[in-house]
Design a protein around this motif. Structure first.
Motif, PDB file in Angstrom:
ATOM      1  N   VAL B 219       0.832  -1.202   0.000  1.00 34.59           N
ATOM      2  CA  VAL B 219       0.000   0.000   0.000  1.00 34.59           C
ATOM      3  C   VAL B 219       0.873   1.261   0.000  1.00 34.59           C
ATOM      4  O   VAL B 219       0.555   2.258  -0.665  1.00 34.59           O
ATOM      5  N   ILE B 220       1.969   1.210   0.730  1.00 31.90           N
ATOM      6  CA  ILE B 220       2.870   2.377   0.798  1.00 31.90           C
ATOM      7  C   ILE B 220       3.375   2.738  -0.597  1.00 31.90           C
ATOM      8  O   ILE B 220       3.328   3.903  -1.016  1.00 31.90           O
ATOM      9  N   ASP B 222       2.220   1.797  -3.552  1.00 33.03           N
ATOM     10  CA  ASP B 222       1.134   2.160  -4.466  1.00 33.03           C
ATOM     11  C   ASP B 222       0.818   3.644  -4.358  1.00 33.03           C
ATOM     12  O   ASP B 222       0.691   4.340  -5.374  1.00 33.03           O
ATOM     13  N   ALA B 223       0.689   4.139  -3.134  1.00 24.73           N
ATOM     14  CA  ALA B 223       0.352   5.553  -2.965  1.00 24.73           C
ATOM     15  C   ALA B 223       1.495   6.450  -3.442  1.00 24.73           C
ATOM     16  O   ALA B 223       1.261   7.545  -3.955  1.00 24.73           O
ATOM     17  N   VAL B 226       1.216   7.024  -7.172  1.00 24.72           N
ATOM     18  CA  VAL B 226       0.188   8.015  -7.511  1.00 24.72           C
ATOM     19  C   VAL B 226       0.675   9.429  -7.177  1.00 24.72           C
ATOM     20  O   VAL B 226       0.525  10.367  -7.981  1.00 24.72           O
ATOM     21  N   SER B 227       1.292   9.571  -6.003  1.00 26.25           N
ATOM     22  CA  SER B 227       1.759  10.898  -5.605  1.00 26.25           C
ATOM     23  C   SER B 227       2.851  11.418  -6.534  1.00 26.25           C
ATOM     24  O   SER B 227       3.004  12.630  -6.709  1.00 26.25           O
TER      25      SER B 227
END
Lengths: 328, 328, 328, 328, 328, 328
Positions: B219-220, B222-223, B226-227
């Motif tokens: 999850v880390i 993945d974000a 996007v960022s």
């Protein structure tokens, strides 16, 4: 006169405004191109074929549009279908979507007011601002989408209604167990399913999007929270942001159900439990409506294919007229 | 003279530079405060107690620092430990971490060169830029962190070495199966575990961080992808970005292992399979080193507690001297 | 003129050589005996009924034989079928099986040459002799059978092709990880599925045999290795034989998948992993061929009913014309 | 005077013949080499150390040998152990193994006679000859080995006793259900665990052999049946041989328990069920002997860690003296 | 002339007494009310529609009644059905149920006599009285009900026959293992499935009752044992009663199969094992009757969808004519 | 002066009233009989040995009794224990149990009043009378027992407090979802765990009883409901009674957790969900009390060994002083 699809019987002619719920362009063995359609109004769904569809027809008659339909009711292999005589698009503003799709007990305005009131209870600024920011970004979808493709709250507005129901239970839990962090629990409740506005295609003919299939609403919303930190000038590594992300990430409860982490915060566990409780009650009540007292419901897929029994005599409190609890 | 911790026997005096691997501040029943330490050099770990620790000592003697230690080797409850006579911090630049922790077969420079070469094979600009951007953000950690707290590649530099090993296998697979999208597979390979630089605390006394526990490296990262789209001016909803995110999100293969989505792209499935293959071989080879021919290894936790047999006679090809494959 | 089954449309007459893929002798309610057949050529399968079948017909028209068929194309319950006018057996030597069944990218001669080359790499005499002996015993079936009844490599010659693909990956792994015993890994690779020549009925209308159902290809091949020791004058309790048997016995990886023992040798684990990797890639690639870019494949049974996405834009390396890797 | 190990209390001197049950050669921190031994007689096990062991001692004092021991009983960390004064090998013929290990209720001669009688009931020649041939090959081990390393019938002669118990139940089942093929069921019963004579090391200090670990008794015996076909001049593909192999192969019932195929013959299913029934009863009865009426047994590992209750009052039929059913 | 339903072919007229096995009152699209019936005799089941059913017809033609039917045999969608010309109730005493439903090998009288003999072996008065009391309460149902809705012993009288078969095996086990408490085991055997007389609707058109669905036969019988203590003047907390309840409660063996407690008494474990053994044999034998030698049965749902093989040659003992074991 | 056990340090003499929490009669190696005791007051537990125990001592010093203890605090193997100088029974009426055991936030009187109020909401007479009758039968135990041996609400009075907490949540759910039958849900809530008064031994040194082990509280209470029908003159087959039994029977939700039937009524499902929710919150809150902000709790067995994080900063609403919700 025929007022709605549910009135139709074999052989009847009719003229009705209906919604295009599904459409597929197909070619018959004889080479003719046709649209394979499913129409609906609030009363029922019925299939029909539109023959010799031109390219313009394909562009015009798309999912989510209301058409004025002239036709006759027939049977094919024992099931009712529509023989289309004439089909015309209506002006987009002429009808409201809610006339043609199942929807929940509250109007969009009621939902918005109650959500607005909830925001006041998120008294920690970082969470309050984050929730407002993301709800605003997805505001039209949030109040129109269903909460799921099928299973529970699978109607227009179901996403917001389900969110609100959980929030109501969350308030109760906070009242009984003062150790619970209410602002965090409510912030997580409001965001937990918001990614469904990207995971699903919309309130009509609901499908999973490619993005929804490949990433899922949990991962989608998690990344949006992080991306929102820059415009909101919040440090994405602030612990309060990690906690909120964890509520979103863990709300399916089990890895097997798509949460990459199981709940490790009291509030994350409670959010998961209340999410399940509201979805479960919704599924059972929906199934019970279809059967008579003394019967078992059909098997409910989302509840491990269990059937539920509707007792012969209803002993529930019935002295006073009932209203949905959220209307008051 | 004693050159390393592994030389110590009961009763020996010594002076050695060692690394502080773990430290806990405790108070004895008699009220004296002490540091409960574990020291290490490349040869071994040994515990010791530093009594009557001042507040300054607590600040000075922290995990990951090298100290010059004067002491004696004792036993306590049948195990060796160090009786500390004197303990002094050394200058941070005096020693290199690799002298004191286990590390892999390639130097940091070798790893960097080989990763650099791999980047040239990512011929699709969006993926190439994204990978370069994120590797640069985490570059020091990427080459120093282990690939895991324990299990496989659990040594300094293990993260980069494991990544490189998978990439080598990925190149082979692309050669055999031309349907595979090589730039995508390599981009996903390079990013798949990069989130471990936030999930783990570092190469010494490796622990899970709070962020790691609550979100996990999948999850880390993945974000972060996007960022990174905003500064890189890439549309975060571009399908190529979704595909890359899916490779990261799905690389654990099963929901049960923490992937919120199972692989749904050919390249995502292959990345998962090669990740497991490399980790599996590493775990078995590590365990086999500890036993003699004709014996079974200890049970390997990461492989469902299986034990592996080391045959009596080694029939593998041994004509030519062996080198690790990545050294050439 | 109709050249192949796939050309047929309703109402067409035709004369074609076709293969009998399935046949059942049945009796209609009116008492007439007929053959319920499925015909195929390389393009398609079609069903047909042959009425008033004599005992001689039953003996003549059996699975795996090529017949010259005169008939007409009809529909029954919405599906195409053949109305047979005349059906005659052809000489067994007139046609080659590969004309009528799906087959792989390599010819039998190519497969044989590449397998022959692999044998040279099995440099330990005991394993080399055992593999040659057993391959020779099953040589015609090995190059004609599919690797499975359905799922992966389910075409004539699939067994040898799948075996070869794994061997190619095995060579790569041995190059990267010098601890691997290459002669053992290759010997195990060549024998691991050879028992399928007894487990399955053959390349046409593939069924499980009674022996295959009751024992399975793992147990079948294990016993053949032991039985071969006598003519080869090898001690069946020699450790090298135990190791080879273990590779065969453990290659399904999990008890649940029919391996009585899980892998307990480095090479057994690698064989299992590469077997899965090759089968997985084959299943995905096969399914992707049936859909368009931007779509998901059908659910793949052998991959836990997952669907795989075919991206809209193909970013794989496409500068040079592709060839199957094994052709070179 | 001390007659057996169970008589020993702290401080007692003794002279006794005992069996070496386990032995490990170790080196103490002070460099002295010693044998770390576990001795037993029929009454108890006790550990002891034999210091300054010469190479000759290592060769002499091996597992399974009886020694005449002079020593004293001590405690170490709260447990009794033997301080060895003198230890001498006895002549191999002087003592019988059964004096020193737990064993079953029947003598070897009784077991042999009852097995011999059973063979007469296998009235199909192929099965009769196969069973006789294989029992003869393993005859000494068959009557001496335990049925398992631990769990059930874990005593000398347990393998034959367990086999006989199942056969008795099998005869009953055949009497009640005449559809059962008795010769097949008995032949399968006699062979099903015979591979344990290769899987286990023997009746003393029982360990799994390398062959047992890598292949298991199911695969071992299956291959022996096939190999026996040549000397017995039986076609290994005769259906009767396949059936017998299936009984052996499927007798663990589930893939998870190591059967590569689940039972697919009535007789294979019954063999599995009776095997479990006899093992289960044996485990419970063994555990119940260790506790008093009104108590629960310890958790039984082989029965999913269940505990069993021994009722306060024994209402079982007790009018007549009991004998083990197989003694008569 | 047509003697039974199995004689019917398309177009035949007939007059036959048949049983009403299922009946549903439905309304056709044209508004006519009809009875949707399934008739049976011992040979076969066939459906039929009775049009324009009056309220009196609905009351008259109910499940479990025998009617004298005049009609013609037709086909509908490829399946045989009955076109009813005339349908009349027969006197309840005119026919015996066993003429119209499948039933077991023993007559009711035979079953009663053998159960009566078994009661003599329950030599502990508390258990003997409890069993007699409860059997008497359910005596007519006990000898008429099937043992299950489908799966095993699914015929009239199957409950008593299944109970008796287990009891026969239980006697054998007690003979082989004298530690078993025979009175307890037999008492538990006789009561274990007796709750099925409330869980199921009866021998014709067997359905689960609401009580059966909500509570199950285990809980139903447990409560009946406790309730019987008052009239029998037995202390419900007497340990002997707890033991008997435990046998009933635990007889499904696993929680997953509906036992709230797993067996924790030797006799409870044995009862469970024998219950499964008898049910398993019954299911296999039933399935084997439907296929030819050399074939596999259909998949058996109650046995994890396994198929069983019927060998080509029957090697079972066949010298003497067989009889069911319980007849003698 | 020493006021409670938690004040004790090594070497201190003391005189204190304490509760006997556990006691075992043992014999030392030297033949002396002693009582192995665990004492407690509300602050802590401590072990001690009482030497040379007479038969009268064994009868006197039993679990659940308060003794006046004179002794000294010692250490043994690093843990504190009590060296007993003198030990005397106190009068049963002199102290209240709640002084010596952990207990909940409400007094017995408060619990009784709130339960009494709840009964008024069970407006269906059959359920109201049944609940009153059974609560009265077990009234002293209901207010004194814990809700579990360990895990959640494992303190004196925990059973009633847990019951009350669920009832509070149930009232909320009935307010939000008017389809829920409130009298049924409350009746089921009050009875669901009442069988624990027979399953557990009591509030001190809580153990499972033999009855509890063999039957479990679900089966125990189900049978009590049925047995109560006779004195209450209620037909035990009345559907309302079946519904109430189902709530008790199904409240563990899954077969695996000991419910013989899964919930098949809306109210049964809700009862199960709220039971879990309250137990879950209780377990997490209990574990969080033992750690500091910024730490993870110990693994919680009853929650699949998860650890929960206590955030560094407490953002929960803290403006107003908190009270337990049930006090008002």
């Amino acid at each position: 006169m025929v007022q709605k699809l549910a009135d139709l019987q074999v052989g009847m002619d009719f003229e009705l405004p209906v919604l295009i719920n599904q459409v597929n362009v197909r070619t018959a063995k004889n080479g003719r191109r046709f649209l394979d359609l499913i129409f609906s109004d609030a009363s029922q769904e019925l299939p029909g074929k539109y023959w010799d569809a031109s390219e313009a027809d394909v562009q015009t008659f798309v999912v989510g549009k209301v058409v004025f339909l002239t036709g006759k009711c027939e049977t094919y292999q024992g099931k009712l279908q529509i023989k289309i005589t004439k089909m015309e698009r209506t002006a987009d503003s002429q009808y409201e979507l809610n006339q043609f799709v199942p929807h929940g007990p509250l109007t969009k305005t009621q939902l918005q007011e109650q959500i607005k009131a909830l925001l006041l209870e998120i008294t920690v600024p970082k969470w309050n601002r984050m929730v407002r920011y993301l709800l605003k970004q997805h505001q039209s979808a949030f109040y129109e989408f269903p909460a799921a493709k099928s299973n529970h709250h699978d109607y227009a507005g179901g996403l917001a209604f389900h969110t609100l129901s959980i929030a109501r239970l969350a308030e109760d839990v906070c009242r009984h167990y003062p150790q619970v962090n209410k602002p965090l629990l409510l912030a997580g409740t409001l965001l937990h399913d918001l990614g469904k506005t990207s995971e699903l295609s919309g309130p009509v003919g609901t499908q999973y999007t490619v993005k929804g299939n490949l990433l899922g609403h949990i991962v989608i919303m998690d990344a949006e929270i992080v991306s929102a930190c820059a415009p909101l000038k919040i440090d994405p590594d602030d612990e309060d942001i990690l906690l909120l992300r964890h509520l979103v990430v863990a709300h399916h409860g089990l890895n097997e159900y798509g949460s990459p982490k199981r709940p490790q915060l009291l509030e994350a566990e409670i959010l998961h439990d209340l999410d399940e409780l509201d979805a479960t009650i919704n599924m059972i009540v929906k199934a019970e409506k279809k059967v008579q007292p003394g019967q078992f419901t059909e098997r409910i897929f989302g509840l491990d294919n269990r059937r539920f029994y509707v007792p012969k005599r209803n002993n529930s409190q019935t002295a006073t007229p009932k209203q949905t609890n959220l209307n008051l």
